[in-house]
Design a protein around this motif. Structure first.
Motif, PDB file in Angstrom:
ATOM      1  N   GLU A 233       4.916   1.384  -1.201  1.00 58.68           N
ATOM      2  CA  GLU A 233       5.874   2.459  -0.912  1.00 58.68           C
ATOM      3  C   GLU A 233       5.663   3.647  -1.820  1.00 58.68           C
ATOM      4  N   ALA A 234       5.586   3.381  -3.106  1.00 58.62           N
ATOM      5  CA  ALA A 234       5.336   4.464  -4.065  1.00 58.62           C
ATOM      6  C   ALA A 234       4.927   3.852  -5.396  1.00 58.62           C
TER       7      ALA A 234
ATOM      8  N   GLU B 103       3.230   8.576  -3.260  1.00 51.78           N
ATOM      9  CA  GLU B 103       2.667   7.689  -2.242  1.00 51.78           C
ATOM     10  C   GLU B 103       1.153   7.787  -2.173  1.00 51.78           C
TER      11      GLU B 103
END
Lengths: 391, 415
Positions: free
Chosen positions: A127-128, A217
């Motif tokens: 996701e990040a 990201e």
């Protein structure tokens, strides 16, 4: 020698005496040569040079040996390329480097090695993640399929090169869960001879939750590196046979820590004492049929050496004091173990990299020991525990 | 050399103005040596080799005196034997091995009650036995003949005015460099996986000591055939002149030299590290080359568990450096007092052969992980087979070299 012969009278006596001397000389030489051959033949172990993982255990008389002779290639390279001058970097340090621009151009490769449990409050890499970090999957990328062993040196070379690691690269690792798996990765990287490996102190928790810094990201792409893995350094990896030797010495001394190594068990106190086993609901595959600990091991749970709030390691002196108090004798080298070796790596990181001691990880850990036939086990619970202890 | 060290018994020594100058210089050097030892002891060797620095400097001084006065020089000893059929010097070596190994056995037995192959004392010079060790010994022996000394010999003969020792020692430094460069190849081809026979392993110390004692006695008995007759000595009174002659002029008895070297070897191992003279020199080579980027900072095998007399970590100065300095200074003092400092003639030819010989010495000492002191002496003391194998290889190639007269060809002016 010659004077005797000259003074001796008659012709038969000197011949006799020289014949006697010759006989004595022949016998003496033969005895010496025989002893020499015997001593030299006895004087080498079978497996000098490259170490192998297996030894014969304690076979004597009619007893049988239970440990198979599995060969794990490697060498004893000492600690010079293991110990790192500054083993920890702060989140501030990393943020400054990121401000300066491309990490790769600064000779840094940043890697996220996380466990990614669904219960984690931290953001998964997919996701990040911290800017410019690459991801390494600890379970599938470090180990051989369907065998309990790491990828071999060639495969590690391939992995490291794909991450852009050169001979002089500074590898900075971080992860969730207080850097457990990042420390595990640091150990594996050192096992294969990567020299400059650092941990981001506090890991993802410090960066994301405590400092509240940015995550992105974007996944970086780096050029292929030229790092070549060395054989495994068995000076930082312990195998069951050598642990068995220590355990048997300790067991013979009523559980005193008398062996050549300190044994540090970093599992929870309940596990160490043998009151509980492993919860199969959470840790499927890490279970053990026997509960307890390796005789003579001291119990220092890994959480004791990190700051609760930031997740950072405590100051060096405090860490040392904690182990000393627990009974670690710093005049001896140390073997750390847990269940599968990853939290032991966290402790390895503290003892070896921060304190600069000589430390091995017994990565077989309790999931090997606690399922092995015949090995000595200490249990403090006062009851029969484990698979054959319950009603 | 043989003649210059012996003064005719009848001759009165006298005292010349030269003696006053020499004694004054010797006294100055002695003060310097002791002052340095005092300083190192007072500062605990902080940053200069650690708490054993002063001790090792003094052990080196003791060795320097014994080497110089007892002519404990493998070149001279082997040359006497092969060229003049005089084996007397060998007995000093044999005795030093006997004394040292008994002391080592005592130290080992307190540290490792049950010797076994996977539990060898890591700090003793017990090395793998492979074809590389033999090659190293052969190169070393040849280098010794050509350059006019082994490494320890050059160190103690330099202050006597043996100027060929300068190119020879320079050659040693370069030879170490070449050794480091060829290390990877030699290590991976021959040394890796070679057995490390340690005689007490599996046999106990007693049997190992008895075996070595038997071999040494056997060699000693066999070499008696090359023992020249002792010359009768006239009646002498214990006068100051006679004492001066015995201490500074006539060669010390082999029994005394050998015992002294053996005792110092025990002391050095007990307090610090086994005797050896190459570690500091090889550090020089290695530091230089690493800084120039010619060498990797990690050398497989070498930086692992191979114990020997070759540089591992590179610092300013180690106790080994102090040992070497002690040898050089004390040898200088002893040589001055005995009027043996005579500058030897050097030529382009004999300097370049000394350099070449030094290269072989350095290369051999690198691949063999030490020299005649570090591997032969400290190895046999530790009851390692490697000491014997290296010694045999050195002996074989030195013997051949002397038979072929290579030492004369290399330095026609000297021999």
């Amino acid at each position: 020698m010659s004077t005797e012969e000259k003074t001796a009278e008659g012709s038969s006596t000197p011949q006799k005496s020289s014949g006697g001397k010759l006989a004595i000389a022949v016998i003496a030489t033969a005895a010496l040569a025989g002893t020499g051959g015997f001593v030299v033949a006895n004087s080498t172990g079978g497996d000098e040079g490259t170490t192998t993982a297996a030894s014969s255990g304690e076979a004597g008389g009619e007893s049988a040996t239970t440990i198979n002779e599995v060969d794990i290639p490697g060498e004893n390279r000492g600690y010079e390329d293991v110990h790192t001058d500054e083993p920890l970097v702060t989140t501030d340090w990393l943020a400054e480097r990121l401000d300066e621009g491309d990490l790769y151009e600064q000779g840094i490769v940043l890697l996220d090695v996380s466990e990614d449990l669904p219960t984690s409050e931290l953001t998964p890499y997919a996701e990040a993640h911290i800017p410019q970090a690459q991801y390494v999957e600890w379970s599938s990328e470090f180990t051989q399929p369907n065998t309990r062993e790491f990828i071999d040196a060639d495969e590690f070379t391939e992995l490291a090169q794909s991450l852009g690691i050169n001979d002089d690269t500074t590898v900075v690792l971080y992860g969730d869960n207080n850097n457990w798996f990042a420390a595990y990765a640091a150990w594996v990287f050192n096992l294969y001879g990567v020299e400059d490996v650092k941990l981001l102190d506090g890991g993802l928790h410090k960066w994301e939750a405590y400092d509240e810094r940015e995550l992105v990201e974007e996944v970086p792409s780096v050029p292929e590196g030229d790092f070549e893995a060395k054989p495994q350094n068995h000076d930082i990896r312990a195998f069951q046979p050598e642990v068995l030797e220590i355990a048997e010495e300790n067991a013979a001394a009523d559980g005193e820590n008398v062996g050549e190594f300190n044994l540090v068990d970093i599992r929870s106190a309940e596990e160490h004492n043998g009151e509980v086993g492993v919860d199969p609901e959470i840790f499927e595959g890490e279970g053990a049929s026997i509960w307890g600990h390796i005789p003579g091991s001291v119990n220092v749970t890994w959480t004791e050496i990190v700051d609760e709030e930031t997740g950072e390691f405590l100051p060096e002196e405090e860490i040392r004091a904690i182990y000393e108090e627990a009974g670690v004798d710093f005049d001896k080298p140390i073997i750390a173990y847990c269940r599968i070796g990853e939290r032991a790596s966290h402790t390895w990181y503290a003892l070896s990299q921060i304190l600069g001691e000589e430390v091995k990880v017994y990565d077989g850990s309790w999931s090997e020991w606690g399922n092995s036939v015949g090995v000595p086990v200490a249990n403090n619970s006062g009851e029969r525990a484990g698979l054959w202890g319950q009603q | 050399m043989t003649t210059s060290t012996q003064v005719e018994a009848e001759e009165d020594l006298g005292w010349t103005r030269g003696d006053t100058v020499r004694t004054a210089i010797a006294g100055g050097v002695a003060v310097l040596l002791l002052g340095l030892a005092w300083y190192l002891a007072a500062t605990d060797g902080e940053g200069l080799g650690g708490s054993n620095a002063a001790l090792m400097l003094l052990v080196g001084a003791g060795l320097g005196i014994l080497f110089e006065r007892g002519r404990y020089c493998f070149f001279c000893i082997f040359r006497d034997m092969f060229e003049f059929k005089n084996s007397r010097g060998v007995y000093a070596v044999l005795i030093s091995i006997v004394v040292g190994m008994i002391g080592y056995a005592m130290i080992f037995s307190t540290r490792l009650p049950t010797p076994s192959a996977d539990n060898t004392p890591t700090d003793a010079h017990i090395a793998p036995v492979s074809i590389a060790l033999v090659i190293a010994g052969l190169a070393f022996g040849l280098g010794m003949v050509i350059s006019g000394g082994c490494i320890a010999g050059h160190l103690y003969r330099l202050p006597q005015g043996h100027l060929r020792s300068i190119p020879a020692l320079a050659g040693v430094v370069i030879g170490f460099g070449l050794g480091f460069l060829s290390w990877d190849f030699m290590y991976s081809s021959f040394i890796l996986g070679a057995p490390v026979p340690w005689l007490p392993a599996g046999n106990g110390y007693t049997l190992a000591v008895l075996l070595q004692l038997g071999v040494l006695i056997g060699i000693g008995v066999w070499l008696m055939k090359w023992n020249p007759p002792m010359e009768g000595r006239g009646a002498r009174a214990v006068t100051p002149t006679e004492i001066r002659r015995q201490v500074f002029f006539t060669r010390w008895p082999t029994l005394m030299t050998g015992t002294g070297v053996g005792l110092l070897a025990i002391l050095a191992y007990y307090k610090d590290a086994p005797l050896g003279v190459t570690q500091q020199i090889s550090s020089l080579s290695r530091t230089g080359m690493t800084e120039l980027g010619w060498l990797d900072s990690f050398m497989p095998g070498l930086d692992e568990r191979l114990a020997g007399c070759v540089a591992v970590v590179v610092e300013t100065i180690t106790t080994n450096g102090w040992l070497i300095l002690g040898i050089v200074l004390a040898s200088f003092i002893a040589a001055l007092c005995g009027r043996r400092v005579k500058v030897e003639k050097t030529t382009a030819l004999n300097s370049s052969t000394a350099l070449l010989g030094g290269l072989l010495l350095g290369w051999g000492a690198m691949i063999g992980l030490g020299c005649t002191i570090g591997v032969l002496l400290s190895g046999t003391h530790a009851m390692a087979l490697s000491g014997w194998v290296f010694g045999a290889a050195v002996l074989a190639s030195a013997g051949l070299g002397f038979k072929l007269g290579l030492h004369r060809k290399a330095a026609p002016e000297v021999y």
